[in-house]
Design a protein around this motif. Structure first.
Motif, PDB file in Angstrom:
ATOM      1  N   PHE A 166      29.614  71.163  74.774  1.00  0.00           N
ATOM      2  CA  PHE A 166      30.770  70.424  74.089  1.00  0.00           C
ATOM      3  C   PHE A 166      31.947  70.978  74.960  1.00  0.00           C
ATOM      4  CE2 PHE A 166      28.287  69.923  69.938  1.00  0.00           C
ATOM      5  CZ  PHE A 166      28.193  68.629  70.112  1.00  0.00           C
ATOM      6  N   ALA A 167      32.181  72.022  75.388  1.00  0.00           N
ATOM      7  CA  ALA A 167      33.184  72.569  76.075  1.00  0.00           C
ATOM      8  C   ALA A 167      33.260  71.802  77.461  1.00  0.00           C
ATOM      9  CB  ALA A 167      33.121  74.212  76.248  1.00  0.00           C
ATOM     10  N   LEU A 168      32.099  71.955  78.111  1.00  0.00           N
ATOM     11  CA  LEU A 168      31.770  71.222  79.413  1.00  0.00           C
ATOM     12  C   LEU A 168      32.176  69.718  79.248  1.00  0.00           C
ATOM     13  CD1 LEU A 168      28.805  73.024  80.792  1.00  0.00           C
ATOM     14  CD2 LEU A 168      31.076  73.362  81.281  1.00  0.00           C
ATOM     15  N   ILE A 169      31.826  69.064  78.421  1.00  0.00           N
ATOM     16  CA  ILE A 169      31.987  67.507  78.100  1.00  0.00           C
ATOM     17  C   ILE A 169      33.534  67.612  77.926  1.00  0.00           C
ATOM     18  CG2 ILE A 169      31.500  65.710  76.835  1.00  0.00           C
ATOM     19  CD1 ILE A 169      28.853  66.686  76.255  1.00  0.00           C
ATOM     20  N   ALA A 170      34.183  68.284  77.158  1.00  0.00           N
ATOM     21  CA  ALA A 170      35.530  68.108  76.699  1.00  0.00           C
ATOM     22  C   ALA A 170      36.576  68.507  77.863  1.00  0.00           C
ATOM     23  CB  ALA A 170      36.091  69.493  75.807  1.00  0.00           C
ATOM     24  N   ALA A 171      36.152  69.493  78.912  1.00  0.00           N
ATOM     25  CA  ALA A 171      36.828  69.628  80.157  1.00  0.00           C
ATOM     26  C   ALA A 171      36.540  68.365  81.027  1.00  0.00           C
ATOM     27  CB  ALA A 171      36.289  70.863  80.922  1.00  0.00           C
ATOM     28  N   SER A 172      35.377  67.686  81.307  1.00  0.00           N
ATOM     29  CA  SER A 172      35.503  66.456  81.986  1.00  0.00           C
ATOM     30  C   SER A 172      36.282  65.433  81.417  1.00  0.00           C
ATOM     31  CB  SER A 172      33.706  66.273  81.752  1.00  0.00           C
ATOM     32  OG  SER A 172      32.993  67.223  82.414  1.00  0.00           O
ATOM     33  N   GLY A 173      36.123  65.391  79.986  1.00  0.00           N
ATOM     34  CA  GLY A 173      37.002  64.372  79.332  1.00  0.00           C
ATOM     35  C   GLY A 173      38.452  64.696  79.640  1.00  0.00           C
ATOM     36  N   VAL A 174      38.962  65.858  79.593  1.00  0.00           N
ATOM     37  CA  VAL A 174      40.341  65.936  79.877  1.00  0.00           C
ATOM     38  C   VAL A 174      40.787  65.291  81.080  1.00  0.00           C
ATOM     39  CG1 VAL A 174      42.083  67.795  80.379  1.00  0.00           C
ATOM     40  CG2 VAL A 174      40.694  67.988  78.464  1.00  0.00           C
ATOM     41  N   ALA A 175      39.831  65.548  82.548  1.00  0.00           N
ATOM     42  CA  ALA A 175      40.031  65.328  83.685  1.00  0.00           C
ATOM     43  C   ALA A 175      40.008  63.570  83.634  1.00  0.00           C
ATOM     44  CB  ALA A 175      38.943  65.664  84.405  1.00  0.00           C
ATOM     45  N   ILE A 176      39.072  63.054  82.872  1.00  0.00           N
ATOM     46  CA  ILE A 176      39.198  61.616  82.962  1.00  0.00           C
ATOM     47  C   ILE A 176      40.323  61.051  82.176  1.00  0.00           C
ATOM     48  CG2 ILE A 176      37.686  59.715  82.082  1.00  0.00           C
ATOM     49  CD1 ILE A 176      35.216  61.376  82.264  1.00  0.00           C
ATOM     50  N   LEU A 177      40.530  61.673  81.086  1.00  0.00           N
ATOM     51  CA  LEU A 177      41.732  61.251  80.135  1.00  0.00           C
ATOM     52  C   LEU A 177      43.092  61.295  80.935  1.00  0.00           C
ATOM     53  CD1 LEU A 177      40.990  62.289  76.695  1.00  0.00           C
ATOM     54  CD2 LEU A 177      40.749  59.984  77.625  1.00  0.00           C
ATOM     55  N   THR A 178      43.121  62.511  81.745  1.00  0.00           N
ATOM     56  CA  THR A 178      44.509  62.387  82.511  1.00  0.00           C
ATOM     57  C   THR A 178      44.613  61.498  83.725  1.00  0.00           C
ATOM     58  OG1 THR A 178      44.224  65.100  82.311  1.00  0.00           O
ATOM     59  CG2 THR A 178      45.555  64.175  83.910  1.00  0.00           C
ATOM     60  N   THR A 179      43.324  61.191  84.129  1.00  0.00           N
ATOM     61  CA  THR A 179      43.370  60.228  85.257  1.00  0.00           C
ATOM     62  C   THR A 179      43.816  59.001  84.534  1.00  0.00           C
ATOM     63  OG1 THR A 179      41.726  61.331  86.559  1.00  0.00           O
ATOM     64  CG2 THR A 179      42.188  59.046  86.995  1.00  0.00           C
ATOM     65  N   LEU A 180      43.003  58.482  83.646  1.00  0.00           N
ATOM     66  CA  LEU A 180      43.442  57.126  82.633  1.00  0.00           C
ATOM     67  C   LEU A 180      44.914  57.106  82.417  1.00  0.00           C
ATOM     68  CD1 LEU A 180      42.262  54.692  81.532  1.00  0.00           C
ATOM     69  CD2 LEU A 180      41.756  55.946  79.528  1.00  0.00           C
ATOM     70  N   GLY A 181      45.546  58.264  81.797  1.00  0.00           N
ATOM     71  CA  GLY A 181      46.743  58.208  81.548  1.00  0.00           C
ATOM     72  C   GLY A 181      47.550  58.092  82.677  1.00  0.00           C
ATOM     73  N   ILE A 182      47.504  58.598  83.775  1.00  0.00           N
ATOM     74  CA  ILE A 182      48.204  58.474  84.944  1.00  0.00           C
ATOM     75  C   ILE A 182      48.428  57.012  85.506  1.00  0.00           C
ATOM     76  CG2 ILE A 182      48.378  58.981  87.621  1.00  0.00           C
ATOM     77  CD1 ILE A 182      47.341  61.759  86.869  1.00  0.00           C
ATOM     78  N   VAL A 183      46.935  56.402  85.429  1.00  0.00           N
ATOM     79  CA  VAL A 183      46.915  54.858  85.647  1.00  0.00           C
ATOM     80  C   VAL A 183      47.678  54.149  84.884  1.00  0.00           C
ATOM     81  CG1 VAL A 183      44.964  53.028  86.277  1.00  0.00           C
ATOM     82  CG2 VAL A 183      44.821  55.266  86.953  1.00  0.00           C
TER      83      VAL A 183
END
Length: 463
Positions: A166-183
């Motif tokens: 779950f921690a690894l998934i959350a880390a991946s999710g943070v990266a994805i959500l950050t990219t989505l937020g920037i876009v």
């Protein structure tokens, strides 16, 4: 000092929870750990996770929302004098007071500001103690509950592995959500900009002068703004400087990679490769100084000696120095790719009578083509995103020219210029930075797509 004490407290808490869980696992088996379903270390990890995870969530939530609670508390404390301000003035006032309370460097301030600063200080002084007590209760409470559950058939390993997953998934999710937020932030602010300036006029206009922008609403304002927000000159400047840079970096970097991988002796390679990669660690502002103080005067004097008119700030100076800066991106990545080509291909080519140069040209480089293209795309993206060298060596003039001896500017430089200064955030001048950022994002995305397509097309030939 407080940070170090907090870090020490966390280390002690984690160590204590782990030791307690591990000791409990040995205790329930009378020292015979072989009858446990999971290793004692997993029991210790389970206690650590159970104790620390709730505290982490509470701390994260407090970090996110504490400022809102503090602003509400201080606003209520200030009373009518504060409420008489406009919403924008209230926000600016609270930000200023909060910054002063955190810096603890209070100069000459008004009585209202001093009251706000004292309110922030009192709020965080009282809530910090409460937060520490809550965190301690959560850590030891959660750890104790997990400690009580330890028994021989407890599946502690599965619990720990799921938590890590779950921690690894959350880390991946943070990266994805950050990219989505920037876009999304770029898109929404760009939409606001295109309500003030027509889309096609921005993309295909030939005059860039945001200092002449008009504010207001209506078609007349949009028409007048379309005459000063034509971005073709800065797109052309970006393309010109990037082209010069890649014309320098691509051949030098690729030939350096070929030499280091196939011609250099191990001793030479051990010295030359690190020295070449040092170029990647030099700050860009140093490259900017080098371009402005050495390369640009040299080009100007050289041009004058043969009758050419070279600007003191030119695209050529910026492109040459930027090309030197990105050589390690091409060289290091290409070297790694060339070295990854199987030795059997080299041996087979040599067995057929090919020379080393023929092997490199006809076997190794085609086999390494996907990786080389990826290195070039990364270098191009790095050149497009460079700012400091262009500011210091190419200037800020948005000239629509293909002459590398003249001053030009780039997208990133204009983004910085537009966001510097004291102007309203919803003005066309400020919003233009987001539109430029969106275009830059789309260009780099297309470069990445091209690189991926090349890799997919040629990879299987040599697997």
């Amino acid at each position: 000092m407080q940070i170090w004490l907090t870090l020490l407290a966390v280390i002690v808490a984690v160590g204590g929870l782990y030791y307690a869980g591990r000791s409990r696992a040995f205790a329930v088996t009378n020292g015979d750990a072989t009858i446990l379903h999971s290793n004692p270390a997993f029991h210790g990890g389970m206690v650590v996770i159970s104790g620390m995870l709730p505290a982490v969530f509470v701390l994260l939530g407090w970090t996110i929302f504490s400022r809102y609670f503090a602003d509400a508390s201080v606003s209520a404390l200030l009373g009518e004098e504060f409420n008489a301000l406009s919403e924008l003035e209230q926000g600016a006032f609270l930000r200023s007071a909060f910054g002063l309370s955190q810096s603890q460097q209070i100069g000459d301030v008004s009585s209202l500001q001093n009251k706000a600063i004292e309110g922030y200080s009192a709020f965080f002084a009282s809530t910090t103690l409460i937060l520490q007590l809550v965190l301690a209760a959560l850590i030891f409470g959660g750890g104790y509950l997990a400690w009580r559950q330890i028994r021989t058939d407890l599946r502690a390993r599965q619990f720990v592995e799921r938590a890590v997953s779950f921690a690894l998934i959350a880390a991946s999710g943070v990266a994805i959500l950050t990219t989505l937020g920037i876009v999304l932030s770029l898109i929404f602010e760009s939409i606001n900009f295109f309500q003030k300036v027509p889309f096609f006029e921005f993309l295909f206009g030939t005059h860039w002068s945001p200092q002449s922008a008009f504010e207001g609403v209506g078609s007349d304002t949009a028409h007048r703004n379309s005459e000063v927000f034509g971005a073709i000159p800065i797109f052309a400047g970006t393309l010109l400087i990037t082209t010069i840079a890649i014309l320098v970096a691509a051949p030098v970097g690729l030939m350096s990679a070929i030499y280091l991988s196939d011609y250099a002796t191990p001793n030479v390679r051990a010295i030359a490769k690190p020295m070449l990669e040092i170029l990647a660690g030099i700050p860009t502002v140093v490259y900017g100084f080098f371009a402005a103080l050495t390369v640009a005067p040299f080009l100007r004097n050289s041009g004058e000696s043969i009758g050419l008119s070279v600007s003191s700030e030119s695209a050529l100076a910026a492109g040459l120095v930027m090309g030197i800066m990105i050589i390690p991106f091409v060289s290091s990545l290409s070297d790694d790719v060339i070295n990854s080509v199987p030795q059997s291909l080299r041996d087979g080519s040599a067995g057929l009578g090919a020379t080393k140069s023929e092997t490199i040209r006809r076997v190794i480089l085609p086999a390494a083509l996907p990786g080389i293209v990826s290195a070039l795309m990364l270098a191009i993206s790095r050149a497009i995103g460079e700012t400091m060298i262009v500011v210091m060596a190419a200037g800020l003039s948005a000239n629509l020219t293909a002459n590398p001896l003249e001053a030009v500017t780039t997208v990133t430089v204009q983004i910085v210029t537009l966001l510097v200064g004291d102007q309203e955030f919803d003005s066309a001048k400020t919003l233009a930075a987001f539109a430029l950022g969106l275009v830059l994002f789309c260009v780099t995305l297309m470069l990445n797509i091209v690189a991926l397509r090349v890799i997919q097309k040629y990879r299987e030939q040599y697997d």
